[in-house]
Design a protein around this motif. Sequence first.
Motif, PDB file in Angstrom:
ATOM      1  N   VAL A   1       0.865  -1.182   0.000  1.00 55.48           N
ATOM      2  CA  VAL A   1       0.000   0.000   0.000  1.00 55.48           C
ATOM      3  C   VAL A   1       0.899   1.230   0.000  1.00 55.48           C
TER       4      VAL A   1
ATOM      5  N   GLN B   1      -1.094   6.905  -0.221  1.00 58.06           N
ATOM      6  CA  GLN B   1      -2.471   6.421  -0.120  1.00 58.06           C
ATOM      7  C   GLN B   1      -2.863   6.227   1.344  1.00 58.06           C
ATOM      8  N   VAL B   2      -1.947   5.699   2.146  1.00 53.34           N
ATOM      9  CA  VAL B   2      -2.217   5.503   3.570  1.00 53.34           C
ATOM     10  C   VAL B   2      -2.499   6.848   4.239  1.00 53.34           C
TER      11      VAL B   2
ATOM     12  N   ASP C   1      -5.837   8.702   1.855  1.00 49.20           N
ATOM     13  CA  ASP C   1      -7.113   8.004   1.726  1.00 49.20           C
ATOM     14  C   ASP C   1      -7.510   7.200   2.963  1.00 49.20           C
ATOM     15  N   LEU C   2      -6.556   6.521   3.562  1.00 44.13           N
ATOM     16  CA  LEU C   2      -6.884   5.644   4.685  1.00 44.13           C
ATOM     17  C   LEU C   2      -6.991   6.410   6.000  1.00 44.13           C
TER      18      LEU C   2
ATOM     19  N   ASN D   1      -6.730   9.855   6.349  1.00 44.50           N
ATOM     20  CA  ASN D   1      -7.289  11.210   6.189  1.00 44.50           C
ATOM     21  C   ASN D   1      -6.518  12.269   6.967  1.00 44.50           C
TER      22      ASN D   1
ATOM     23  N   VAL E   1      -0.021   3.697  10.526  1.00 47.96           N
ATOM     24  CA  VAL E   1      -1.325   3.242  11.014  1.00 47.96           C
ATOM     25  C   VAL E   1      -1.279   3.026  12.527  1.00 47.96           C
TER      26      VAL E   1
ATOM     27  N   ILE F   1      -5.753  -3.668   9.028  1.00 51.56           N
ATOM     28  CA  ILE F   1      -6.307  -2.459   8.427  1.00 51.56           C
ATOM     29  C   ILE F   1      -5.731  -2.260   7.027  1.00 51.56           C
ATOM     30  N   LEU F   2      -4.422  -2.432   6.893  1.00 54.78           N
ATOM     31  CA  LEU F   2      -3.785  -2.276   5.581  1.00 54.78           C
ATOM     32  C   LEU F   2      -4.234  -3.373   4.614  1.00 54.78           C
TER      33      LEU F   2
ATOM     34  N   THR G   1      -7.510  -2.590   3.227  1.00 52.88           N
ATOM     35  CA  THR G   1      -7.393  -1.541   2.226  1.00 52.88           C
ATOM     36  C   THR G   1      -7.018  -2.138   0.873  1.00 52.88           C
TER      37      THR G   1
ATOM     38  N   GLN H   1      -9.968  -3.996  -0.964  1.00 53.27           N
ATOM     39  CA  GLN H   1     -11.116  -3.211  -1.443  1.00 53.27           C
ATOM     40  C   GLN H   1     -11.048  -2.970  -2.916  1.00 53.27           C
TER      41      GLN H   1
END
Length: 82
Positions: free
Chosen positions: A4, A8-9, A12-13, A15, A61, A75-76, A79, A82
């Motif tokens: 990931v 992006q982390v 998107d993840l 925020n 994270v 969590i990753l 992601t 998805q």
Amino acid sequence: RNDVPIDQVIVDLLNLEVQTHGQMLRFRCPLCYNFHTATNQETNLARCFDCEKNFNPIDMVITVADCGFVEAVKILKDTIDQ
């Protein structure tokens, strides 16, 4: 940890609050709250130059979500799925 992208982390993840300077993404450090930060897509790491802390996606994270290693990996993984 490398599946990931760190950008992006951050965006998107998690925020996190971000600023862009040209092509450089700066994020508000979750430790010191400063923007003296950068990401490196080649190494998939984020760095706060004030704290002198490097974050890989798992570290980021763990820090932001205040969770353990296993939960951060889950969590990753969610992601990616998805």
